[in-house]
Design a protein around this motif. Sequence first.
Motif, short mmCIF file in Angstrom:
data_model
loop_
_atom_site.label_atom_id
_atom_site.label_comp_id
_atom_site.label_asym_id
_atom_site.label_seq_id
_atom_site.Cartn_x
_atom_site.Cartn_y
_atom_site.Cartn_z
N ARG A 22 38.02 -12.97 2.39
CA ARG A 22 38.08 -11.57 2.81
C ARG A 22 38.25 -10.69 1.59
NH1 ARG A 22 42.53 -10.26 6.77
NH2 ARG A 22 43.83 -11.53 5.38
N ALA A 24 38.58 -6.49 0.18
CA ALA A 24 38.84 -5.09 0.54
C ALA A 24 38.79 -4.22 -0.69
CB ALA A 24 40.21 -4.97 1.22
N LEU A 35 38.02 -0.28 2.70
CA LEU A 35 36.77 -0.83 3.24
C LEU A 35 36.86 -2.34 3.10
CD1 LEU A 35 34.27 1.57 1.42
CD2 LEU A 35 35.08 1.77 3.78
N THR A 36 36.43 -3.07 4.12
CA THR A 36 36.58 -4.52 4.11
C THR A 36 35.29 -5.22 4.46
OG1 THR A 36 37.29 -4.66 6.43
CG2 THR A 36 39.02 -4.33 4.77
N THR A 37 35.20 -6.46 4.02
CA THR A 37 34.11 -7.35 4.39
C THR A 37 34.64 -8.78 4.33
OG1 THR A 37 31.78 -7.94 3.99
CG2 THR A 37 33.18 -7.64 2.05
N ALA A 38 33.91 -9.71 4.93
CA ALA A 38 34.42 -11.08 5.00
C ALA A 38 33.28 -12.08 5.06
CB ALA A 38 35.33 -11.25 6.21
N SER A 39 33.57 -13.27 4.56
CA SER A 39 32.69 -14.43 4.69
C SER A 39 33.48 -15.52 5.39
CB SER A 39 32.26 -14.93 3.30
OG SER A 39 31.73 -16.24 3.38
N GLN A 58 30.22 -15.83 -3.87
CA GLN A 58 30.45 -15.03 -2.68
C GLN A 58 31.03 -13.65 -3.02
OE1 GLN A 58 32.02 -17.02 0.93
NE2 GLN A 58 32.46 -18.73 -0.44
N MET A 62 29.70 -9.34 -2.45
CA MET A 62 30.55 -8.64 -1.49
C MET A 62 31.21 -7.43 -2.14
SD MET A 62 32.22 -12.07 0.24
CE MET A 62 33.26 -11.29 1.48
N ALA A 65 28.64 -4.66 -2.68
CA ALA A 65 28.32 -3.98 -1.42
C ALA A 65 29.42 -3.00 -1.03
CB ALA A 65 28.11 -5.01 -0.32
N LEU A 66 30.68 -3.38 -1.23
CA LEU A 66 31.77 -2.47 -0.92
C LEU A 66 31.76 -1.26 -1.84
CD1 LEU A 66 34.76 -4.89 -0.20
CD2 LEU A 66 33.53 -3.48 1.45
N ARG A 69 29.12 1.04 -0.64
CA ARG A 69 29.55 1.74 0.57
C ARG A 69 30.50 2.88 0.22
NH1 ARG A 69 32.09 -2.58 4.45
NH2 ARG A 69 32.88 -0.65 5.45
#
Length: 356
Positions: A22, A24, A35-39, A58, A62, A65-66, A69
């Motif tokens: 995860r 952030a 803002l968050t994202t996860a694998s 990974q 990620m 991309a954050l 954004r």
Amino acid sequence: MTGGGAVGGWVLGVDSGGSGLRVALAPAADPSSALTTASREPVRTGPAGIDAAHLLEQLLPMARALLERARSTGTGDSPPAPGTDGGAGGAAGPAAVAIGAAGMATLGDDLRAVLPGALEAAFGVRRLALAADAVTAYAGAIGQRPGAVVAAGTGMIAIGTDLTGWRRADGWGHLLGDCGGGAWIGRAGLEAAMRGHDGRRGGSAALLARLEAVFGPADELPGLLYPRSDRPALLASFAPEVARCAADDPVAARILAGAADDIAAAAAAVCPPPSAGSCEVALTGGLFKMGDPLLVPLREALSAQLPHARPVSAAGDPLNGSLTLAAALATDSLTLPRDPRMLRVTAPSDDADQDT
């Protein structure tokens, strides 16, 4: 941390564990606005420990991309555009990064060797914290105050600090410890069920009925359990059944009382002594979603074993904790103690001592 000047800007927090990765991104001034994202792909572990290349494979896309954004929001606090100074050594990127990883203390040598250089090359990051997941759980739950945190799910570990050093209790896995954790409770419940199946002392008809409802015939359980590579998780899956039986079954109630006693003992082992002043104790992790069947005896055990401590609700989880560490690095306000394995920090003011 001393020297170097406060940086501020945006910070990146990472939580790597058995369920995946995860990430952030948040302003250092307000880590709660993330803002968050996860694998869902866990980072591999190999002969060298946690695989730094797999984590980077990974993490880097990620993080990019954050950052994109955040830039697309067009706010005044957006990260800098590519090709400008990111406030962290010249490249566009977060001012500080904190990575919490399960196994960092014992399996993190590859991460400690590779990540500082890789993140500086990718984003210009020179403020980096590499932390055991217990440390990020602590920072997420309590922040940077003295106290103790018990993190319990399938396993159980307690960590505490008086802000001069870290103390750890348990977290030794389901064969050597994790006493009071989900696998411990589930195994004790299944043992009581098997005693009931055999007609031995200490058996529970109620737990036997739940075993058969969940897993099938009791005498087939060894063939189901022993070949599995995920035995701790399978054992832990029975812990909620123990909780469901506790109100009406004294055997199940005794199991949860024993778990509560062990959890409190771990907290007492790491909590600063009364002479150190006030001490907060927080509980975090999925095990405590069991509710009153565990929490009622646990509150009693904590009151008996830690009368000087003040129970508090966990403010956040390990991902929140990694953002807390990153924001503290970015603003020169880190007060949690550094440790070569538990919390390794690199920053511009540490150039002469990168392994602090």
